[in-house]
Enzyme design. Structure first.
Site, PDB file in Angstrom:
ATOM      1  N   ASN A  86       4.179  -2.789  -1.194  1.00  0.00           N
ATOM      2  CA  ASN A  86       3.368  -2.894   0.023  1.00  0.00           C
ATOM      3  C   ASN A  86       2.620  -4.217  -0.033  1.00  0.00           C
ATOM      4  OD1 ASN A  86       4.081  -0.320   1.031  1.00  0.00           O
ATOM      5  ND2 ASN A  86       2.578   0.655  -0.312  1.00  0.00           N
ATOM      6  N   HIS A  99       2.083  -4.751  -7.326  1.00  0.00           N
ATOM      7  CA  HIS A  99       2.715  -3.623  -8.024  1.00  0.00           C
ATOM      8  C   HIS A  99       3.925  -3.160  -7.238  1.00  0.00           C
ATOM      9  CE1 HIS A  99      -0.394  -2.081  -5.307  1.00  0.00           C
ATOM     10  NE2 HIS A  99       0.398  -1.037  -5.111  1.00  0.00           N
TER      11      HIS A  99
HETATM   12  P1  AMP Z   1      -0.587   0.613  -2.661  1.00  0.00           P
HETATM   13  O1  AMP Z   1      -1.024   1.513  -1.537  1.00  0.00           O
HETATM   14  O2  AMP Z   1       0.787   0.064  -2.474  1.00  0.00           O
HETATM   15  O3  AMP Z   1      -1.624  -0.446  -2.948  1.00  0.00           O
HETATM   16  O4  AMP Z   1      -0.471   1.534  -3.935  1.00  0.00           O
HETATM   17  C1  AMP Z   1      -1.543   1.810  -4.777  1.00  0.00           C
HETATM   18  C2  AMP Z   1      -1.147   3.026  -5.550  1.00  0.00           C
HETATM   19  O5  AMP Z   1      -2.008   3.124  -6.672  1.00  0.00           O
HETATM   20  C3  AMP Z   1      -1.272   4.346  -4.775  1.00  0.00           C
HETATM   21  O6  AMP Z   1       0.002   4.983  -4.708  1.00  0.00           O
HETATM   22  C4  AMP Z   1      -2.293   5.131  -5.580  1.00  0.00           C
HETATM   23  O7  AMP Z   1      -2.006   6.516  -5.624  1.00  0.00           O
HETATM   24  C5  AMP Z   1      -2.175   4.484  -6.939  1.00  0.00           C
HETATM   25  N1  AMP Z   1      -3.356   4.610  -7.774  1.00  0.00           N
HETATM   26  C6  AMP Z   1      -4.639   4.412  -7.427  1.00  0.00           C
HETATM   27  N2  AMP Z   1      -5.455   4.583  -8.478  1.00  0.00           N
HETATM   28  C7  AMP Z   1      -4.653   4.901  -9.530  1.00  0.00           C
HETATM   29  C8  AMP Z   1      -4.901   5.209 -10.900  1.00  0.00           C
HETATM   30  N3  AMP Z   1      -6.151   5.229 -11.421  1.00  0.00           N
HETATM   31  N4  AMP Z   1      -3.846   5.493 -11.705  1.00  0.00           N
HETATM   32  C9  AMP Z   1      -2.588   5.494 -11.189  1.00  0.00           C
HETATM   33  N5  AMP Z   1      -2.291   5.199  -9.910  1.00  0.00           N
HETATM   34  C10 AMP Z   1      -3.313   4.920  -9.078  1.00  0.00           C
END
Ligand code: AMP
Length: 114
Positions: A86, A99
């Protein structure tokens, strides 16, 4: 970056279910999985997103793709998985450290709901 969630996970300051690490990247399970298998691959280097890339990261991005395939194999996800990056808030980016999502473990729906 000191206030970046994923930098803190990479540093071990915030716990995460890490499944892979090397000199360039770390992979861990998403805290809110959107599929039976939902893994994030995160470069150690703090890059905001694809728009922030420079030519010096070409090899890193290639390695992230190859590592996604390796993780899918190692985690027995098989050949049916989806990778997503994203880019920017309008696309749903919530964590501003580059990521790649790996989603799999079940048949996946359409990429964009209509
Ligand atoms: P995005 O929306 O592409 O920025 O994805 C961010 C992702 O990070 C989401 O799918 C969240 O569920 C994930 N996320 C947020 N905090 C954590 C965390 N502490 N550990 C693992 N994943 C996380």
């Amino acid at each position: 970056m000191s206030d970046c969630l994923f930098c803190k996970i990479i540093a071990g300051d915030i716990p995460a279910d890490k499944i892979y690490e090397d000199d360039d990247m770390v992979a861990f399970r998403d805290i809110a999985p959107q599929a039976p298998q939902h893994i994030l691959i995160v470069p150690r280097k703090h890059i905001i997103n694809l728009s922030d890339l420079s030519e010096t990261e070409d090899a890193l991005i290639g390695k992230m793709m190859r590592t996604a395939a390796k993780i899918a194999a190692d985690e027995s996800i098989g050949d049916g998985y989806r990778t997503i990056i994203n880019n920017g808030a309008p696309a749903g980016q919530e964590v501003f450290h580059l990521h790649m999502h790996i989603l799999g473990g079940a048949p996946l729906g359409p990429l964009v709901s209509k």
